[in-house]
Enzyme design. Structure first.
Site, PDB file in Angstrom:
ATOM      1  N   GLY A   1     -39.233  30.832  22.890  1.00  0.00           N
ATOM      2  CA  GLY A   1     -39.221  30.103  21.620  1.00  0.00           C
ATOM      3  C   GLY A   1     -37.804  29.967  21.109  1.00  0.00           C
ATOM      4  N   SER A   2     -37.683  29.904  19.788  1.00  0.00           N
ATOM      5  CA  SER A   2     -36.363  29.648  19.214  1.00  0.00           C
ATOM      6  C   SER A   2     -35.475  30.884  19.293  1.00  0.00           C
ATOM      7  CB  SER A   2     -36.515  29.215  17.752  1.00  0.00           C
ATOM      8  OG  SER A   2     -37.080  30.271  17.011  1.00  0.00           O
TER       9      SER A   2
ATOM     10  N   GLU B   1     -29.630  23.147  18.664  1.00  0.00           N
ATOM     11  CA  GLU B   1     -30.780  22.614  19.407  1.00  0.00           C
ATOM     12  C   GLU B   1     -31.619  21.749  18.459  1.00  0.00           C
ATOM     13  OE1 GLU B   1     -34.060  25.302  20.613  1.00  0.00           O
ATOM     14  OE2 GLU B   1     -33.804  24.442  22.614  1.00  0.00           O
TER      15      GLU B   1
ATOM     16  N   LYS C   1     -50.302  35.846  22.744  1.00  0.00           N
ATOM     17  CA  LYS C   1     -50.425  35.076  21.500  1.00  0.00           C
ATOM     18  C   LYS C   1     -49.749  33.717  21.643  1.00  0.00           C
ATOM     19  CE  LYS C   1     -47.923  34.537  17.888  1.00  0.00           C
ATOM     20  NZ  LYS C   1     -48.128  33.099  17.660  1.00  0.00           N
TER      21      LYS C   1
ATOM     22  N   CYS D   1     -36.801  23.263  26.506  1.00  0.00           N
ATOM     23  CA  CYS D   1     -35.638  24.123  26.272  1.00  0.00           C
ATOM     24  C   CYS D   1     -34.473  23.782  27.198  1.00  0.00           C
ATOM     25  CB  CYS D   1     -36.029  25.587  26.410  1.00  0.00           C
ATOM     26  SG  CYS D   1     -36.924  25.927  27.925  1.00  0.00           S
TER      27      CYS D   1
HETATM   28  P1  NAD Z   1     -40.618  29.718  16.971  1.00  0.00           P
HETATM   29  O1  NAD Z   1     -39.648  30.300  17.932  1.00  0.00           O
HETATM   30  O2  NAD Z   1     -40.496  30.108  15.554  1.00  0.00           O
HETATM   31  O3  NAD Z   1     -42.111  30.115  17.439  1.00  0.00           O
HETATM   32  C1  NAD Z   1     -42.486  30.283  18.781  1.00  0.00           C
HETATM   33  C2  NAD Z   1     -43.591  31.330  18.871  1.00  0.00           C
HETATM   34  O4  NAD Z   1     -43.150  32.577  18.360  1.00  0.00           O
HETATM   35  C3  NAD Z   1     -44.849  30.998  18.084  1.00  0.00           C
HETATM   36  O5  NAD Z   1     -45.962  31.499  18.792  1.00  0.00           O
HETATM   37  C4  NAD Z   1     -44.649  31.792  16.792  1.00  0.00           C
HETATM   38  O6  NAD Z   1     -45.875  32.079  16.141  1.00  0.00           O
HETATM   39  C5  NAD Z   1     -43.983  33.042  17.315  1.00  0.00           C
HETATM   40  N1  NAD Z   1     -43.112  33.756  16.388  1.00  0.00           N
HETATM   41  C6  NAD Z   1     -42.182  33.236  15.553  1.00  0.00           C
HETATM   42  N2  NAD Z   1     -41.542  34.223  14.891  1.00  0.00           N
HETATM   43  C7  NAD Z   1     -42.050  35.394  15.338  1.00  0.00           C
HETATM   44  C8  NAD Z   1     -41.793  36.754  15.044  1.00  0.00           C
HETATM   45  N3  NAD Z   1     -40.857  37.129  14.159  1.00  0.00           N
HETATM   46  N4  NAD Z   1     -42.515  37.712  15.685  1.00  0.00           N
HETATM   47  C9  NAD Z   1     -43.438  37.360  16.594  1.00  0.00           C
HETATM   48  N5  NAD Z   1     -43.747  36.082  16.901  1.00  0.00           N
HETATM   49  C10 NAD Z   1     -43.054  35.101  16.287  1.00  0.00           C
HETATM   50  O7  NAD Z   1     -40.577  28.145  17.186  1.00  0.00           O
HETATM   51  P2  NAD Z   1     -41.081  26.946  16.243  1.00  0.00           P
HETATM   52  O8  NAD Z   1     -41.032  27.331  14.795  1.00  0.00           O
HETATM   53  O9  NAD Z   1     -42.373  26.492  16.790  1.00  0.00           O
HETATM   54  O10 NAD Z   1     -39.971  25.856  16.553  1.00  0.00           O
HETATM   55  C11 NAD Z   1     -38.739  25.856  15.850  1.00  0.00           C
HETATM   56  C12 NAD Z   1     -37.597  25.447  16.751  1.00  0.00           C
HETATM   57  O11 NAD Z   1     -37.469  26.390  17.806  1.00  0.00           O
HETATM   58  C13 NAD Z   1     -37.769  24.134  17.492  1.00  0.00           C
HETATM   59  O12 NAD Z   1     -37.449  23.041  16.739  1.00  0.00           O
HETATM   60  C14 NAD Z   1     -36.852  24.323  18.669  1.00  0.00           C
HETATM   61  O13 NAD Z   1     -35.528  24.055  18.350  1.00  0.00           O
HETATM   62  C15 NAD Z   1     -36.998  25.783  18.977  1.00  0.00           C
HETATM   63  N6  NAD Z   1     -37.967  25.988  20.086  1.00  0.00           N
HETATM   64  C16 NAD Z   1     -37.462  26.273  21.294  1.00  0.00           C
HETATM   65  C17 NAD Z   1     -38.330  26.454  22.355  1.00  0.00           C
HETATM   66  C18 NAD Z   1     -37.820  26.748  23.711  1.00  0.00           C
HETATM   67  O14 NAD Z   1     -38.578  26.663  24.685  1.00  0.00           O
HETATM   68  N7  NAD Z   1     -36.576  27.132  23.848  1.00  0.00           N
HETATM   69  C19 NAD Z   1     -39.696  26.317  22.187  1.00  0.00           C
HETATM   70  C20 NAD Z   1     -40.186  26.041  20.910  1.00  0.00           C
HETATM   71  C21 NAD Z   1     -39.302  25.891  19.881  1.00  0.00           C
END
Ligand code: NAD
Length: 482
Positions: free
Chosen positions: A233-234, A388, A181, A289
């Site tokens: 992700g976050s 971050e 996903k 990241c």
């Molecule tokens: P996020 O972590 O919320 O989302 C990343 C992915 O996870 C997306 O595909 C999202 O749909 C999915 N997701 C989110 N919550 C989930 C859950 N509970 N269960 C399953 N899937 C879930 O990131 P965002 O909202 O796009 O970005 C927010 C902040 O996160 C950014 O500003 C940044 O600080 C951080 N971020 C970090 C990275 C990294 O590589 N470390 C990457 C993206 C964002």
């Protein structure tokens, strides 16, 4: 108004080896951060779609040939995926540039990384021990490393084809099946990756690709037929995912946020340090990241560094990422721009000194742009030193002793990357060994994903890349022979 061309839309999901109609007609509108306009649509996968994909992956694992093929046979398929990815790299990079705003040069580099990852995954079987003889007092047997099962792979938008490849390659090499996903931002390049999977002709259900939002992701990981979740992700989402699968002791690998430090010593070379620090902080508009976002300098050298960094930042060409020479495009989305601009306000209100940037560049108000921004006199208690930001915002933190610098470097909840710049490599390495982080450069900075990559502390759990990455997708079984 800047014109951004329409790119390819998709109306089907890749499930069970076929392009299928989604359960609903809900669509994700792909908005270009260059001008804020919709440039494509893809299906917005819903919980029903996720269940269908998990069922396909489960069947492919439980009944299919995939987990029982030899590692060499699976490697043959991975090579085919790599070839199909290579053919599509220019199209993927062009789509990524307009859907996420990464300058062409960065988009090309990210997609070339994806190619490297498929090459790497297809040779992993030569380096990984799938089976070995063991003996112990009173017995002997075989240690067999078996695929963990059905994997949910969830990734963000900041480099989706490369991030997805980094996870999916080793998962497939191990013999797992996958439901993938990607994030709703920037899904078009990922749908092209799904076409590469399709063209490589893997057995049906081995890999399924469904773009969708957070709720669909949450539904996916909660499905008890999912054996393992691999997430990037976050940290907040990673924590939530870990909690969600805890009830069934679900396996998780997490690659999360960072706030990595560059420690600069009294005798570090200014020019050399600058060459690494500027790129390592601002690449992909700081949406990496592993970015070096805190620069720790001796108090006596703060002005020297701030002056040089200010000049470098003000010389960076910001603008339309499709234009030659542009090094900094927009952030990925308006909400990301709002978040970064908020952090800049926080920094000012905390008493940090804004050296340059801090706003939206003139003439680029319609997109999600933020100027390269530098703060000085930042202290460890400030939020801009701890959290971050994920944007082109770098903080300079003065220190008095090297022990204090090490302490500051370790004083966040993160530990993903880092670098030490010193007069000698030996001195730099001594300092590097005291930093609690997953990767660290000595008089250089890189993000190496074909070697163990991952975080200490709340930057994650487990490692990706190479055999350590493959290890995350196996269970160890001891067979005791007579
Ligand atoms: P996020 O972590 O919320 O989302 C990343 C992915 O996870 C997306 O595909 C999202 O749909 C999915 N997701 C989110 N919550 C989930 C859950 N509970 N269960 C399953 N899937 C879930 O990131 P965002 O909202 O796009 O970005 C927010 C902040 O996160 C950014 O500003 C940044 O600080 C951080 N971020 C970090 C990275 C990294 O590589 N470390 C990457 C993206 C964002």
């Amino acid at each position: 108004m800047t014109d951004v061309e329409q790119i390819r839309s998709f109306d089907k999901l890749f499930i069970g080896g076929e392009w299928v109609e989604p359960a609903t007609d809900k669509k994700i509108e792909v908005v270009s951060p260059i001008n804020g306009k919709v440039i494509a649509t893809v299906p917005d996968a819903q919980p029903e779609d996720m269940d269908r994909a998990v069922a396909a992956a489960r069947k492919a694992f439980d009944e299919g040939p995939w987990p029982h093929l030899s590692p060499e046979e699976r490697a043959g398929y991975l090579r085919r995926i790599g070839d199909e990815v290579k053919k599509r790299m220019p199209d993927m990079a062009a789509a990524f540039t307009v859907e996420i705003g990464a300058p062409q040069m960065i988009a090309d580099a990210f997609h070339d990384n994806a190619r490297k990852m498929w090459e790497d995954s297809s040779t992993l079987y030569q380096r990984f021990t799938f089976e070995e003889e063991r003996s112990w007092e009173g017995g002997k047997g075989k240690l067999v490393r078996e695929p963990v099962g059905v994997c949910a792979i969830i990734i963000p938008w900041n480099g989706p084809v490369a991030t997805g490849s980094l996870k999916i390659g080793p998962a497939l090499a191990a013999g797992c099946t996958v439901v993938f996903k990607p994030a709703p931002e920037g899904p078009v390049s990922v749908m092209m990756l799904a076409e590469a999977f399709d063209a490589a002709g893997l057995p049906p259900g081995v890999i399924n690709v469904l773009p969708g939002g957070r709720e669909a992701g949450q539904h996916l990981i909660s499905n008890p037929d999912v054996d393992k979740v691999s997430f990037t992700g976050s940290t907040a989402a990673g924590r939530k995912i870990m909690e969600s699968v805890a009830g069934r002791i679900g396996r998780v690998s997490l690659e999360l946020g960072g706030k990595s430090a560059a420690i600069v010593t009294e005798d570090a070379d200014l020019e050399k340090t600058l060459g690494s620090v500027v790129f390592a902080g601002l690449g992909n508009s700081g949406q990496v990241c592993a970015a070096l976002t805190r620069v720790l300098v001796p108090r006596s050298r703060q002005e020297e560094f701030v002056t040089a960094m200010k000049a470098a930042y003000e010389g960076i060409k910001v603008g339309d990422p499709r234009e030659e020479g542009v090094l900094l495009g927009p952030l990925a989305a308006k909400r990301q721009q709002d978040r970064v601009l908020d952090y800049i306000e926080v920094g000012k209100s905390e008493g940090a000194r804004l050296v340059t940037g801090g706003g939206v560049p003139k003439g680029f108000e319609e997109g999600a742009f933020v100027e390269p921004t530098l703060f000085a006199d930042v202290t460890r208690d400030m939020r801009i030193a701890k959290e971050e930001i994920f944007g082109p915002v770098i903080v300079v933190m003065p220190y008095d002793t090297i022990e204090e610098a090490i302490d500051i470097a370790n004083a966040t909840e993160y530990g993903l990357s880092g670098a030490v710049f010193a007069g000698s490599d030996e001195e730099a390495e001594k300092i590097a060994r005291k930093i609690r982080t997953g990767q660290i450069g000595i008089n250089n900075w890189q993000m190496v994903v074909t070697e163990p990559f991952g975080g200490y502390k709340q930057s994650g759990l487990g490692r990706e890349g190479n055999v350590e990455g493959l290890s995350a997708f196996v269970e160890n079984k001891l067979i005791m022979t007579p």
